[in-house]
Scaffold this active site. Structure first.
Site, PDB file in Angstrom:
ATOM      1  N   SER A 141       1.028  -1.339   0.011  1.00 23.46           N
ATOM      2  CA  SER A 141       0.177   0.099   0.094  1.00 23.46           C
ATOM      3  C   SER A 141       0.227   1.372  -0.142  1.00 23.46           C
ATOM      4  O   SER A 141       0.469   2.436  -0.552  1.00 23.46           O
ATOM      5  CB  SER A 141      -1.122   0.401   1.935  1.00 23.46           C
ATOM      6  OG  SER A 141      -0.634  -0.236   2.567  1.00 23.46           O
ATOM      7  N   HIS A 159      -5.742  -3.450  -2.542  1.00 23.50           N
ATOM      8  CA  HIS A 159      -5.395  -2.540  -3.624  1.00 23.50           C
ATOM      9  C   HIS A 159      -5.230  -3.497  -4.325  1.00 23.50           C
ATOM     10  O   HIS A 159      -4.869  -2.929  -5.878  1.00 23.50           O
ATOM     11  CB  HIS A 159      -4.157  -1.920  -2.997  1.00 23.50           C
ATOM     12  CG  HIS A 159      -4.433  -1.020  -2.418  1.00 23.50           C
ATOM     13  ND1 HIS A 159      -4.230   0.362  -1.429  1.00 23.50           N
ATOM     14  CD2 HIS A 159      -3.943  -1.355  -0.619  1.00 23.50           C
ATOM     15  CE1 HIS A 159      -4.792   0.653  -0.695  1.00 23.50           C
ATOM     16  NE2 HIS A 159      -3.939   0.171  -0.028  1.00 23.50           N
ATOM     17  N   LYS A 196     -11.722  -0.096  -0.742  1.00 24.27           N
ATOM     18  CA  LYS A 196     -11.404   0.774  -1.854  1.00 24.27           C
ATOM     19  C   LYS A 196     -11.688   1.404  -3.535  1.00 24.27           C
ATOM     20  O   LYS A 196     -12.626   1.885  -3.709  1.00 24.27           O
ATOM     21  CB  LYS A 196     -10.134   0.003  -1.693  1.00 24.27           C
ATOM     22  CG  LYS A 196      -9.025   0.185  -0.253  1.00 24.27           C
ATOM     23  CD  LYS A 196      -7.867  -0.025  -0.281  1.00 24.27           C
ATOM     24  CE  LYS A 196      -7.123  -0.597   0.982  1.00 24.27           C
ATOM     25  NZ  LYS A 196      -7.659   0.218   2.248  1.00 24.27           N
TER      26      LYS A 196
HETATM   27  C1  LIG Z   1      -3.139  -3.664   2.410  1.00 18.83           C
HETATM   28  C2  LIG Z   1      -4.412  -3.614   3.185  1.00 18.83           C
HETATM   29  N1  LIG Z   1      -4.973  -4.603   3.806  1.00 18.83           N
HETATM   30  C3  LIG Z   1      -6.188  -4.217   4.310  1.00 18.83           C
HETATM   31  C4  LIG Z   1      -5.918  -2.771   4.506  1.00 18.83           C
HETATM   32  C5  LIG Z   1      -7.066  -2.651   5.676  1.00 18.83           C
HETATM   33  O1  LIG Z   1      -8.558  -2.776   4.273  1.00 18.83           O
HETATM   34  P1  LIG Z   1     -10.137  -1.704   4.594  1.00 18.83           P
HETATM   35  O2  LIG Z   1     -10.176  -0.145   4.632  1.00 18.83           O
HETATM   36  O3  LIG Z   1     -11.123  -2.087   4.313  1.00 18.83           O
HETATM   37  O4  LIG Z   1      -9.956  -1.976   6.383  1.00 18.83           O
HETATM   38  C6  LIG Z   1      -5.410  -1.952   4.042  1.00 18.83           C
HETATM   39  C7  LIG Z   1      -6.125  -0.312   4.120  1.00 18.83           C
HETATM   40  O5  LIG Z   1      -6.786   0.059   4.803  1.00 18.83           O
HETATM   41  C8  LIG Z   1      -4.309  -2.126   2.778  1.00 18.83           C
HETATM   42  O6  LIG Z   1      -3.870  -1.072   2.293  1.00 18.83           O
END
Ligand SMILES: Cc1ncc(COP(=O)(O)O)c(C=O)c1O
Length: 393
Positions: free
Chosen positions: A182, A210, A241
């Site tokens: 990310s 992502h 996302k």
């Molecule tokens: C790589 C990654 N995994 C999991 C998440 C968590 O997802 P969520 O925002 O749906 O809780 C995020 C981002 O916030 C992320 O960047």
């Protein structure tokens, strides 16, 4: 007089201020969109994960409203008691079809999907082998599991191999990577890690937060992108996302999903999505299938913007995705760059330690399908002006 037991928080916050790392929350005055008003200033928005622009897509809005009228605003219960509605089951069925797996289970967020899954699949006797840049939710899940955590340097498959090869064959072990990282936008070494998992009998898990809606056919993610169907035991995705709404999911075998229904703590102990959210996510899957133009535009914009930043002379790392970091090193400098860009009409959040390692602070940019070329050129011009002023380029 009672002493304030939380006094140490003021010290910690003052410390952040001294280091130039204290941040005010940016507040959107209206919609999450490519250009929007934030803190009462009209800006080109390069900080959302709204890859396909679905947060404001008319079909998603309409389906959310229909479900709201038909089923109300909330579920009033956790999934395993009275909080499972037919629409939740339909969303899980659709996600399994989307991911080419036997089954899928939806969590309240991508964070709880990762943390709840890792912590319930592994226990004290087990080993988790994890890329050093994996998401915080994976790290927290690993800690909650009480398993032994072994971290390998970022994308270093040889180091991961050394770790798993040293473990007993019968040792239960999880090999885990983000599909897209990310903060850097590069891809996990999925094919090589799958080979490793096969050779040493590891459970293979990928966090495609992502990548869903961004990579693979109709946005099926990195497992599809690399042609690895059937070789990744646990696929996590997010609905928050590219899919524009909220939630996370785990796709895999029927037994995996059934086990998580019984053991994943966020599933067991936290209320399920409002029906409007489930309906929105189903609509997002329809849009992914029926409107390929959004992914096409996302990638055209990604190419345009990366080429622009690179030709200006910024250090944009090794990204292979719409996430493009502009790496400046020092935390305070990244925050200054972000602030000056904002004053110039561009919102690109500064990110420092501990979200990224010390000395790797950056401004992270994410383009979306709904940015126009004019908006992206405006942002590039602002980067040029501010980057020159700060001596970054
Ligand atoms: C790589 C990654 N995994 C999991 C998440 C968590 O997802 P969520 O925002 O749906 O809780 C995020 C981002 O916030 C992320 O960047």
């Amino acid at each position: 007089m009672r002493q304030n037991p939380l006094g140490y928080l003021d010290e910690a916050l003052n410390d952040l201020r001294r280091q130039g790392l204290y941040r005010q929350l940016r507040v959107l005055d209206g919609e999450q969109a490519a250009s929007t008003s934030i803190d009462h200033r009209q800006v080109v928005n390069l900080s959302s994960n709204n890859y396909l622009g679905l947060t404001t897509h008319p079909t998603l809005r309409a389906r959310a409203l229909e479900a709201l009228q038909a089923f109300g605003v909330g579920t009033g219960s956790v999934r395993p008691i009275a909080g499972t509605m037919a629409i939740h089951m339909e969303l899980e069925r659709r996600l399994a079809v989307f991911k080419h797996t036997e089954a899928a289970v939806v969590f309240q967020s991508g964070f709880t999907a990762n943390a709840g899954t890792v912590s319930s699949l592994l226990g004290r006797e087990d080993v988790i082998v994890s890329d050093e840049l994996n998401h915080a939710s994976i790290i927290d899940g690993a800690r909650l599991s009480r398993a032994t955590i072994k971290v390998f340097p970022h994308r270093n498959v040889a180091a991961a191999r050394e770790i798993v090869a040293a473990l007993p064959r019968e040792q239960r072990k999880l090999l885990i990577t983000d599909g897209v990282f990310s903060m850097d936008g590069d891809l996990g070494s999925l094919p090589e890690l799958c080979d490793l998992a096969d050779e040493f009998g590891c459970i293979m898990m990928v966090d495609d937060a992502h990548a869903s809606g961004v990579f693979g056919r109709a946005g099926r993610g990195t497992v599809d992108h690399f042609g690895l169907h059937g070789r990744v035991d646990v696929q996590v995705g997010t609905l928050s996302k590219a899919l524009g709404a909220l939630g996370g999911y785990v796709a895999g075998s029927k037994a995996l999903v059934d086990f998580l229904y019984h053991r994943a703590r966020p599933f067991l102990f936290s209320t399920s999505h409002p029906p409007s959210v489930a309906a929105t996510c189903i609509a997002a899957l329809d849009v992914l299938e029926q409107e390929p133009q959004w992914m096409e535009r996302l990638w055209a914009n990604t190419r345009f913007f990366k080429a622009g930043l690179e030709s200006l002379g910024f250090n944009i790392g090794v990204s292979e995705s719409p996430i493009t970091p502009v790496i400046v090193g020092d935390g305070a400098r990244a925050m200054t760059l972000s602030d000056k860009l904002f004053a110039a009409g561009v919102f690109a959040q500064g990110i420092g330690f501990p979200t990224v390692p010390q000395g790797k602070a950056r401004v992270r940019t994410i383009v979306t399908a709904t940015h126009s070329e004019d908006e992206l050129q405006f942002a590039l011009d602002a980067f040029k002006q501010v980057g020159t002023e700060l001596g970054i380029i």
